[in-house]
Design an enzyme around this catalytic site. Structure first.
Site, short mmCIF file in Angstrom:
data_model
loop_
_atom_site.label_atom_id
_atom_site.label_comp_id
_atom_site.label_asym_id
_atom_site.label_seq_id
_atom_site.Cartn_x
_atom_site.Cartn_y
_atom_site.Cartn_z
N CYS A 91 -6.44 12.04 12.36
CA CYS A 91 -5.93 10.66 12.37
C CYS A 91 -5.77 10.21 13.81
CB CYS A 91 -4.60 10.59 11.64
SG CYS A 91 -3.89 8.94 11.70
N ASP A 120 4.98 0.72 11.83
CA ASP A 120 3.79 0.04 11.31
C ASP A 120 3.72 -1.43 11.74
OD1 ASP A 120 3.70 1.85 8.13
OD2 ASP A 120 3.16 2.42 10.16
N ARG A 149 -8.32 -1.03 4.68
CA ARG A 149 -7.49 0.02 4.09
C ARG A 149 -6.14 -0.52 3.66
NH1 ARG A 149 -7.84 5.57 7.07
NH2 ARG A 149 -6.81 5.99 5.09
N ARG A 204 -0.21 14.62 13.09
CA ARG A 204 0.31 14.44 11.72
C ARG A 204 0.23 15.73 10.89
NH1 ARG A 204 -1.43 8.60 9.46
NH2 ARG A 204 0.40 8.91 8.19
N LYS A 238 0.84 -1.21 0.00
CA LYS A 238 0.00 0.00 0.00
C LYS A 238 0.87 1.25 0.00
CE LYS A 238 -1.70 1.52 3.99
NZ LYS A 238 -1.28 2.89 4.33
N ASN A 239 1.90 1.26 0.85
CA ASN A 239 2.69 2.49 1.02
C ASN A 239 3.69 2.73 -0.10
OD1 ASN A 239 1.21 2.93 3.25
ND2 ASN A 239 2.78 2.31 4.71
C1 EPZ Z 1 4.09 7.01 6.10
O1 EPZ Z 1 3.24 8.03 6.65
C2 EPZ Z 1 3.22 5.76 6.04
N1 EPZ Z 1 2.07 6.00 5.21
C3 EPZ Z 1 2.77 5.39 7.46
O2 EPZ Z 1 2.06 4.16 7.38
C4 EPZ Z 1 3.99 5.16 8.32
O3 EPZ Z 1 3.59 4.91 9.64
C5 EPZ Z 1 4.89 6.42 8.30
O4 EPZ Z 1 5.23 6.77 6.94
C6 EPZ Z 1 6.19 6.22 9.06
O5 EPZ Z 1 6.88 5.12 8.59
C7 EPZ Z 1 2.21 5.93 3.86
O6 EPZ Z 1 3.28 5.68 3.31
C8 EPZ Z 1 1.00 6.18 3.04
P1 EPZ Z 1 5.91 10.56 8.12
P2 EPZ Z 1 3.68 9.57 6.62
O7 EPZ Z 1 5.72 11.79 7.31
O8 EPZ Z 1 4.43 9.84 5.38
C9 EPZ Z 1 5.69 14.00 11.38
C10 EPZ Z 1 0.30 2.65 7.77
O9 EPZ Z 1 -0.04 2.08 8.82
N2 EPZ Z 1 5.45 14.94 10.26
O10 EPZ Z 1 7.15 9.78 7.95
O11 EPZ Z 1 2.50 10.39 6.90
C11 EPZ Z 1 4.51 13.03 11.59
O12 EPZ Z 1 3.50 13.62 12.34
C12 EPZ Z 1 0.68 4.15 7.77
O13 EPZ Z 1 0.38 2.07 6.66
C13 EPZ Z 1 5.49 16.30 10.53
O14 EPZ Z 1 5.71 16.74 11.66
O15 EPZ Z 1 4.65 9.59 7.89
C14 EPZ Z 1 5.19 11.87 12.30
O16 EPZ Z 1 5.29 12.13 13.66
C15 EPZ Z 1 0.37 4.81 9.07
N3 EPZ Z 1 5.26 17.15 9.49
C16 EPZ Z 1 6.58 11.87 11.66
O17 EPZ Z 1 6.78 13.15 11.06
C17 EPZ Z 1 5.02 16.71 8.21
O18 EPZ Z 1 4.81 17.52 7.29
C18 EPZ Z 1 6.76 10.80 10.58
O19 EPZ Z 1 5.71 10.92 9.67
C19 EPZ Z 1 5.00 15.31 7.96
C20 EPZ Z 1 5.23 14.43 9.02
#
Ligand code: EPZ
Length: 425
Positions: free
Chosen positions: A123, A313, A405, A128, A30-31
């Site tokens: 979420c 995850d 999902r 996020r 998915k990711n």
């Molecule tokens: C991706 O989410 C994955 N989703 C998530 O999988 C996964 O948990 C996550 O990466 C971490 O590995 C997809 O790929 C679609 P991040 P993403 O940006 O990109 C903060 C699942 O279960 N942050 O790496 O949204 C954020 O709040 C899902 O399949 C900011 O502060 O994760 C978090 O604390 C859940 N500002 C951290 O960074 C931003 O603009 C990491 O988030 C973006 C993120």
């Protein structure tokens, strides 16, 4: 599959205690699929993705792109994209249902010179924010502001210009946005403190085969030199390492013997090391692993980290395993501030877990007991399924629209391994 997250009261019923045996074929990730699908906004002639997982989230992304004017056709795990976006505004009704919709912002801006994308909805696992995605657009010369719940970005007449993107924290999505938005920008872009997940490497490799000029992907510094245009490509989506890890834990928790096929074991290196420390026997082959468990798992502490560390995850699923381990363990969640929503539900099953800030302390119990539980997010739902498979007696799991999902045909795959599982309509 109906894309609107059918929050109807479908439930899954499981009678636990069966040792799971046999082999399971893992679906596409998915990711990896979601960012790759967003590339259809900048690769306009016959872009094809195969090994596409049929999930609520990929169907939702497909509808979001269709709504933007991309022609999307699905047939047997293959999705063909054609055409270029007809509008610069993404649908609120679709974006609010899935955070990953933010991934269309950059490619839409690169393709249309302007983009209007609703702020993603709330979420369960954390606030996020999307500030790092906005940082990317601004670093590439776009003007960005918020209005009536929309992020509105536009470039000047000269379009996007290469620049320096130095992330204050590692973000998977923002790194993907940076790569997708800078491949057609004029000049050189340098991304520092980039995320290194296998799904990001796959996105860049797809772009390189479409004619992009990218180096350093898979490291924390990525360099991109903008190109004029991208060419049509056919790409197979990488296997879902998180689905694979979930089945590995299913084998460990049920004293099972499962062969997990169509995977890249190297994408799960850290996780497999940990699973070995908990006492499961792991046989690794080129594209498959065999997980055999003869006895109760040993406790082993983990902290979740960005790749190549232990994936967040798989945290909830791993906690289910630790809840029946032969001793005490702790789990520190470093990525999301609210990713322990599965704990109160595991407690209903008789687990012994306490939380202090971002650390969960687990005292392993001999056995979980089947119960009525409610899933709060995608990985929490899998954690409860695993708990129910290992538990004595029957469980009733509600809120399973979360599961749909990210897990394709999960009941079929589990019942083929011997699980007593059914879904109520
Ligand atoms: C991706 O989410 C994955 N989703 C998530 O999988 C996964 O948990 C996550 O990466 C971490 O590995 C997809 O790929 C679609 P991040 P993403 O940006 O990109 C903060 C699942 O279960 N942050 O790496 O949204 C954020 O709040 C899902 O399949 C900011 O502060 O994760 C978090 O604390 C859940 N500002 C951290 O960074 C931003 O603009 C990491 O988030 C973006 C993120």
């Amino acid at each position: 599959m109906n894309t609107s997250l059918n929050k109807s009261n479908e439930k899954i019923f499981i009678t636990g205690g069966t040792q799971l045996k046999g082999n399971v074929r893992i679906s596409g990730a998915k990711n990896a699929a979601l960012p790759l699908m967003a590339l259809s906004l900048i690769i306009n002639k016959g872009f094809t993705l195969s090994n596409m997982p049929d999930l609520a989230d990929t169907r939702l992304m497909s509808n979001l792109l269709g709504d933007l004017g991309i022609n999307v056709s699905w047939s047997f795990g293959k999705v063909i994209f054609n055409g270029s976006p007809k509008t610069n505004e993404a649908s609120y009704d679709l974006v609010r249902q899935m955070r990953a919709s933010i991934l269309v912002l950059g490619p839409l801006l690169a393709s249309k010179g302007s983009a209007r994308v609703p702020l993603p909805g709330g979420c369960a696992i954390g606030t996020r924010p999307i500030d790092l995605h906005v940082l990317v657009m601004e670093a590439l010369g776009a003007n960005v502001y918020y209005d009536s719940g929309f992020i509105i970005a536009s470039t000047g007449p000269e379009g996007l210009k290469g620049g320096l993107i130095n992330f204050p924290k590692v973000s998977v999505g923002a790194t993907e946005s940076a790569i997708m938005t800078s491949v057609l920008a004029k000049g050189k872009t340098t991304i520092q403190n980039a995320a290194q997940e296998p799904e990001i490497v796959d996105l860049a490799k797809c772009l390189i085969s479409a004619g992009a000029n990218i180096s350093g992907v898979g490291t924390s510094t990525i360099v991109i030199n903008g190109v004029e245009k991208l060419y049509s490509v056919v790409r197979e989506i990488v296997p879902d390492r998180i689905e694979a890890g979930s089945f590995a834990i299913a084998s460990s928790m049920t004293k099972g013997n499962i062969e997990i096929t169509h995977i890249r074991p190297e994408d799960l290196e850290c996780f497999l090391k940990v699973l070995k420390f908990t006492g499961s026997e792991i046989k690794i082959d080129k594209n498959s692993i065999k997980v055999i468990s003869f006895k109760r798992s040993e406790p082993y502490d983990i902290v979740t980290e960005a790749h190549p560390g232990f994936p967040t995850d798989l945290q909830a699923q791993y906690m289910a395993l630790m809840s029946i381990s032969d001793g005490n363990s702790s789990i520190k969640e470093n990525i999301f501030e609210n990713r322990f929503m599965h704990v109160p539900e595991l407690l209903r099953m008789g687990a012994n877990i306490t939380i202090n800030n971002q650390i969960a302390s687990i005292i392993g119990v001999k056995e979980l007991k089947g119960s009525k539980v409610m899933a709060s997010d995608l990985r929490a739902s899998m954690s409860l399924i695993l708990g129910a498979l290992a538990a004595s007696g029957s469980s009733e799991i509600d809120g399973i629209y979360h599961l749909d999902r990210g897990y394709e045909k999960i009941e079929d795959k589990l019942s083929n391994l011997g699980a007593i599982i059914r879904r109520s309509k």
